[in-house]
Design a protein around this motif. Structure first.
Motif, PDB file in Angstrom:
ATOM      1  N   GLY A   1       0.728  -1.250   0.000  1.00 39.51           N
ATOM      2  CA  GLY A   1       0.000   0.000   0.000  1.00 39.51           C
ATOM      3  C   GLY A   1       0.759   1.303   0.000  1.00 39.51           C
ATOM      4  O   GLY A   1       0.193   2.329  -0.378  1.00 39.51           O
ATOM      5  N   ALA A   2       2.013   1.333   0.418  1.00 34.94           N
ATOM      6  CA  ALA A   2       2.688   2.625   0.498  1.00 34.94           C
ATOM      7  C   ALA A   2       2.865   3.260  -0.877  1.00 34.94           C
ATOM      8  O   ALA A   2       2.722   4.481  -1.030  1.00 34.94           O
ATOM      9  CB  ALA A   2       4.033   2.476   1.198  1.00 34.94           C
TER      10      ALA A   2
ATOM     11  N   ASP B   1      13.085   2.136  -2.028  1.00 31.61           N
ATOM     12  CA  ASP B   1      12.453   2.677  -3.229  1.00 31.61           C
ATOM     13  C   ASP B   1      11.116   3.327  -2.906  1.00 31.61           C
ATOM     14  O   ASP B   1      10.779   4.395  -3.446  1.00 31.61           O
ATOM     15  CB  ASP B   1      12.252   1.570  -4.271  1.00 31.61           C
ATOM     16  CG  ASP B   1      13.558   1.111  -4.908  1.00 31.61           C
ATOM     17  OD1 ASP B   1      14.576   1.822  -4.749  1.00 31.61           O
ATOM     18  OD2 ASP B   1      13.560   0.050  -5.556  1.00 31.61           O
ATOM     19  N   THR B   2      10.357   2.690  -2.031  1.00 24.40           N
ATOM     20  CA  THR B   2       9.045   3.232  -1.692  1.00 24.40           C
ATOM     21  C   THR B   2       9.168   4.501  -0.866  1.00 24.40           C
ATOM     22  O   THR B   2       8.356   5.423  -1.009  1.00 24.40           O
ATOM     23  CB  THR B   2       8.208   2.173  -0.938  1.00 24.40           C
ATOM     24  OG1 THR B   2       8.178   0.974  -1.713  1.00 24.40           O
ATOM     25  CG2 THR B   2       6.783   2.659  -0.735  1.00 24.40           C
ATOM     26  N   LEU B   3      10.183   4.587  -0.030  1.00 23.58           N
ATOM     27  CA  LEU B   3      10.410   5.829   0.715  1.00 23.58           C
ATOM     28  C   LEU B   3      10.619   6.995  -0.242  1.00 23.58           C
ATOM     29  O   LEU B   3      10.111   8.106  -0.005  1.00 23.58           O
ATOM     30  CB  LEU B   3      11.617   5.689   1.641  1.00 23.58           C
ATOM     31  CG  LEU B   3      11.443   4.822   2.887  1.00 23.58           C
ATOM     32  CD1 LEU B   3      12.738   4.790   3.686  1.00 23.58           C
ATOM     33  CD2 LEU B   3      10.293   5.337   3.752  1.00 23.58           C
TER      34      LEU B   3
ATOM     35  N   ILE C   1      14.093  10.441   8.146  1.00 22.70           N
ATOM     36  CA  ILE C   1      14.506  11.803   8.481  1.00 22.70           C
ATOM     37  C   ILE C   1      15.686  12.227   7.611  1.00 22.70           C
ATOM     38  O   ILE C   1      15.731  13.355   7.101  1.00 22.70           O
ATOM     39  CB  ILE C   1      14.845  11.899   9.984  1.00 22.70           C
ATOM     40  CG1 ILE C   1      13.566  11.701  10.817  1.00 22.70           C
ATOM     41  CG2 ILE C   1      15.487  13.243  10.307  1.00 22.70           C
ATOM     42  CD1 ILE C   1      13.823  11.547  12.299  1.00 22.70           C
ATOM     43  N   ASP C   2      16.638  11.325   7.423  1.00 23.75           N
ATOM     44  CA  ASP C   2      17.806  11.654   6.590  1.00 23.75           C
ATOM     45  C   ASP C   2      17.400  11.948   5.141  1.00 23.75           C
ATOM     46  O   ASP C   2      18.023  12.787   4.478  1.00 23.75           O
ATOM     47  CB  ASP C   2      18.815  10.509   6.619  1.00 23.75           C
ATOM     48  CG  ASP C   2      19.486  10.361   7.987  1.00 23.75           C
ATOM     49  OD1 ASP C   2      19.398  11.303   8.795  1.00 23.75           O
ATOM     50  OD2 ASP C   2      20.072   9.298   8.240  1.00 23.75           O
ATOM     51  N   LEU C   3      16.349  11.281   4.666  1.00 27.10           N
ATOM     52  CA  LEU C   3      15.871  11.529   3.304  1.00 27.10           C
ATOM     53  C   LEU C   3      15.092  12.843   3.187  1.00 27.10           C
ATOM     54  O   LEU C   3      14.919  13.357   2.088  1.00 27.10           O
ATOM     55  CB  LEU C   3      14.967  10.381   2.846  1.00 27.10           C
ATOM     56  CG  LEU C   3      15.634   9.089   2.400  1.00 27.10           C
ATOM     57  CD1 LEU C   3      14.581   8.026   2.114  1.00 27.10           C
ATOM     58  CD2 LEU C   3      16.495   9.323   1.161  1.00 27.10           C
ATOM     59  N   GLY C   4      14.606  13.373   4.298  1.00 30.81           N
ATOM     60  CA  GLY C   4      13.818  14.594   4.256  1.00 30.81           C
ATOM     61  C   GLY C   4      12.330  14.379   4.351  1.00 30.81           C
ATOM     62  O   GLY C   4      11.549  15.276   3.999  1.00 30.81           O
ATOM     63  N   LEU C   5      11.901  13.212   4.839  1.00 29.71           N
ATOM     64  CA  LEU C   5      10.470  12.970   5.046  1.00 29.71           C
ATOM     65  C   LEU C   5      10.017  13.606   6.361  1.00 29.71           C
ATOM     66  O   LEU C   5      10.713  13.513   7.379  1.00 29.71           O
ATOM     67  CB  LEU C   5      10.180  11.474   5.068  1.00 29.71           C
ATOM     68  CG  LEU C   5      10.108  10.792   3.708  1.00 29.71           C
ATOM     69  CD1 LEU C   5      10.375   9.303   3.825  1.00 29.71           C
ATOM     70  CD2 LEU C   5       8.746  11.045   3.063  1.00 29.71           C
ATOM     71  N   PRO C   6       8.843  14.244   6.369  1.00 29.48           N
ATOM     72  CA  PRO C   6       8.331  14.911   7.576  1.00 29.48           C
ATOM     73  C   PRO C   6       7.626  13.916   8.504  1.00 29.48           C
ATOM     74  O   PRO C   6       6.413  13.756   8.491  1.00 29.48           O
ATOM     75  CB  PRO C   6       7.361  15.949   7.012  1.00 29.48           C
ATOM     76  CG  PRO C   6       6.891  15.358   5.726  1.00 29.48           C
ATOM     77  CD  PRO C   6       8.010  14.512   5.192  1.00 29.48           C
TER      78      PRO C   6
END
Length: 416
Positions: A260-261, A281-283, A315-320
């Motif tokens: 689902g992501a 990849d999904t992140l 967090i390192d990728l920049g996701l809130p």
């Protein structure tokens, strides 16, 4: 006549002042921390923050004054994923899990969500309201001032609407702000075990339009998993919800990847929740689609599992990142945001500042309320906590402490 309040002698004030959007990357460590300050409130909104010397001329005789006694003050917690309304409990299943049974084994034997559905269908609206109010008060005592709550323990027309009406009544009564989410796609009820398509059609063609027209929910959610709904079934639910103006949230990738992501990213859902097994990849798909991950470490803990979501990588990728309790009778009977913060720090390696931001301003933005709540900035609602400590790191450090912060919502102190 205006209603004025001053909180003085604050040791640490966590304002979370910053850009008008969710915080990402290094921003998730920027608390807007002020030392030895005061907070001015008028008509339920923040007017000013600053040193007492700078603000004392604005504190008139008509202003109520509270001495924070050098304690920590933060925004109220925003719990962005709960299952607040249900009947009974699953203590017997908890005992079975301790004895070695898995969540999936219990569900396959007729337990799990289905057992709560059976109890909830039997309960009256008043009975559900009384139990939900008790759950809400547990959360309020721990500092939760806004929460999202889902249906999903009815799985039939009368009970799903009953749950949503209970949430509407709780929201109207206050003081906690409550955002309702339709989760009829929680699992397939037993009576439709051999008629999955028929149940799905009912959700899409009948229930979603009715709930939207009655304005009983702001969001629609679905549980995409092997024992719930497939990706394509989930797509049908979420696309119908979009058509009728509901925002999207999604239980995804809890027990295995590919559940689902990627769909949440494709449909630009507000959130993708759980994500214990999400892949790299999904992140990147979630990042590109601006989907906020809502992480639920108490669910992992209460199920006795050891695969927590990869919060550090997010967090390192920049996701809130957002953290929430996932309070429910089966996989997360844990209503405390403070406990959730401790788990996020210990097991997901989130710094206490990151956990605090994930539990407040980022959670507020995931509910599209970031312009109103989640930080203590001029013009925002005065939802704040005076804690029984003087350092923000103690919120995650003292695990399961019986903390009772003083809770203020819209500038008024509330006690459940």
């Amino acid at each position: 006549m205006s209603n004025k309040l001053a909180i003085v002698n604050i040791g640490q004030l966590v304002t979370l002042a910053g850009p008008p959007r969710p915080r990402v990357g290094p921003e998730m460590r920027e608390l807007g921390l002020l030392q030895d300050v005061a907070l001015l409130i008028e008509d339920g909104r923040i007017v000013a923050t600053g040193s007492y010397q700078d603000l004392r001329n604005r504190i008139g005789n008509e202003t109520a004054v509270i001495d924070a006694q050098q304690q920590l003050v933060t925004p109220g917690f925003v719990d962005a994923h709960t299952h607040l309304v249900f009947a009974g409990n699953r203590a017997a299943e908890f005992e079975k899990r301790i004895g070695g049974a898995t969540y999936q084994e219990i569900a396959a034997a007729g337990g799990g969500i289905q057992s709560t559905v059976a109890l909830t269908r039997k309960a009256t609206e008043e009975e559900l309201l009384a139990q939900a109010r008790k759950h809400r008060d547990w959360m309020l005592r721990g500092g939760t001032t806004t929460l999202e709550a889902k249906s999903g323990y009815g799985l039939d027309h009368p009970t799903e609407l009953r749950i949503l009406r209970v949430l509407a009544r709780l929201a109207e009564d206050g003081p906690v702000r409550i955002i309702a989410t339709l989760l009829a796609a929680h699992t397939v009820p037993k009576e439709f075990a051999d008629r999955r398509a028929e149940y799905l059609h009912w959700i899409v063609a009948d229930l979603i339009p009715e709930v939207a027209s009655l304005e009983l929910a702001r969001y629609c959610d679905a549980f995409c998993d092997d024992h719930a709904f497939t990706v394509e079934e989930t797509r049908q639910v979420l696309e119908a919800a979009q058509t009728h103006g509901l925002g999207l949230r999604l239980h995804a990738e809890q027990f295995r990847p590919g559940t689902g992501a990627a769909l949440a990213a494709e449909l630009h859902a507000a959130t993708a929740d759980h994500l214990e097994t999400v892949t790299e990849d999904t992140l990147h798909l979630l990042l590109d689609a601006k989907v906020q991950p809502v992480l639920l470490p108490a669910s992992v803990f209460c199920l006795g599992r050891d695969q927590y979501p990869p919060a550090r990588r997010m967090i390192d990728l920049g996701l809130p990142v957002v953290i929430a309790t996932d309070f429910n009778p089966g996989s997360s009977p844990a209503p405390s945001m403070l406990f959730t913060m401790a788990l996020a720090s210990i097991h997901m390696k989130m710094l206490p500042a990151e956990a605090l931001i994930a539990a407040t301003i980022n959670a507020a933005y995931s509910l599209r309320l970031g312009d109103t709540i989640g930080s203590l900035e001029q013009g925002k609602a005065a939802d704040f906590l005076i804690h029984e400590c003087d350092d923000y790191r103690e919120l995650a450090y003292y695990v399961a402490a019986p903390a009772r912060p003083r809770v203020f919502i819209a500038g008024s102190e509330v006690t459940p």
